[in-house]
Design a protein around this motif. Sequence first.
Motif, PDB file in Angstrom:
ATOM      1  N   ALA A 185      13.724  -1.335  26.845  1.00  0.00           N
ATOM      2  CA  ALA A 185      14.182  -2.759  26.901  1.00  0.00           C
ATOM      3  C   ALA A 185      14.259  -2.585  28.563  1.00  0.00           C
ATOM      4  O   ALA A 185      14.409  -1.843  29.331  1.00  0.00           O
ATOM      5  N   ALA A 186      13.927  -3.989  28.882  1.00  0.00           N
ATOM      6  CA  ALA A 186      13.875  -4.577  30.491  1.00  0.00           C
ATOM      7  C   ALA A 186      15.557  -4.242  30.838  1.00  0.00           C
ATOM      8  O   ALA A 186      16.127  -4.524  30.361  1.00  0.00           O
ATOM      9  N   GLY A 187      15.210  -3.904  32.401  1.00  0.00           N
ATOM     10  CA  GLY A 187      16.489  -3.963  33.009  1.00  0.00           C
ATOM     11  C   GLY A 187      16.968  -2.406  33.286  1.00  0.00           C
ATOM     12  O   GLY A 187      16.149  -1.586  33.187  1.00  0.00           O
ATOM     13  N   ASP A 188      18.015  -2.221  33.581  1.00  0.00           N
ATOM     14  CA  ASP A 188      18.532  -0.964  34.104  1.00  0.00           C
ATOM     15  C   ASP A 188      19.230  -0.078  32.785  1.00  0.00           C
ATOM     16  O   ASP A 188      20.092  -0.582  32.166  1.00  0.00           O
ATOM     17  N   THR A 189      18.938   1.179  32.716  1.00  0.00           N
ATOM     18  CA  THR A 189      19.446   2.050  31.710  1.00  0.00           C
ATOM     19  C   THR A 189      20.091   3.392  32.472  1.00  0.00           C
ATOM     20  O   THR A 189      19.122   3.859  33.304  1.00  0.00           O
TER      21      THR A 189
END
Length: 241
Positions: A185-189
């Motif tokens: 998924a896009a964004g921060d993990t």
Amino acid sequence: MGRPDAFFIPPEQFAAPFSLTGGEASHCAKVLRKRPGELVRAFDGTGHHGLFRIETVGRDRVELIPESLEETPPPARRLHIAAGFSRSARRDFFLEKAVELGAAGIVFWQAERTQGKMPGDPKEAWTAGLIAAAKQCGAALLPTLACVPGGAAGLTKAGQAYPRRFLLWEDPAVSRPLTPTDLAAAGDTLCVVGPEGGFTDAEATTITAAGFIPVTLGPRVLRWETAALAVLALGLASEAR
């Protein structure tokens, strides 16, 4: 022609007139013995980079003329590793490989089973290791570095900034595998690994209670740096999906 040698220019200095100073200038002039007219690559670790022609070589400064300038934007998918602070030999190896595998950020935290005391701020030597790795692999972006105090409670507080949070836990009761889809998924993990010796039950309880999803990489007990790099490799696999 082989790939040009790479040099680091701090972000605040990556602007015309371009030049190498300090250790980078010394390495260019005295170690590699570069001469005017030769082509080199320079980057600032935040995505700005380019090819440069050496104009002059001085004792403590190498002047550069830009041939081409580029900007690599941050990736849509950004994978961060939070690792229990550890002994230096494995930490240095991990930092090098984390750059190669495209980590967006690295957080060290003081776990109960951490060997030694974590410094309050990342050491300059750690950043130097990231820069050296980026030179070798051609990365334009360096991972962010942070030290989070306060044990598991401090980690969970800092972790609230990440939309997706996973706990890599070696407990046999954890059966949910971490998959490339989890990291796509896009964004921060943020993925958390323990120190040598693993998490205490109290730490795992604190972290999972804060919304971190417990996951496993399989039945084998992995060293912390192996687990962290396996997560980053899964992240690379997610980009190919």
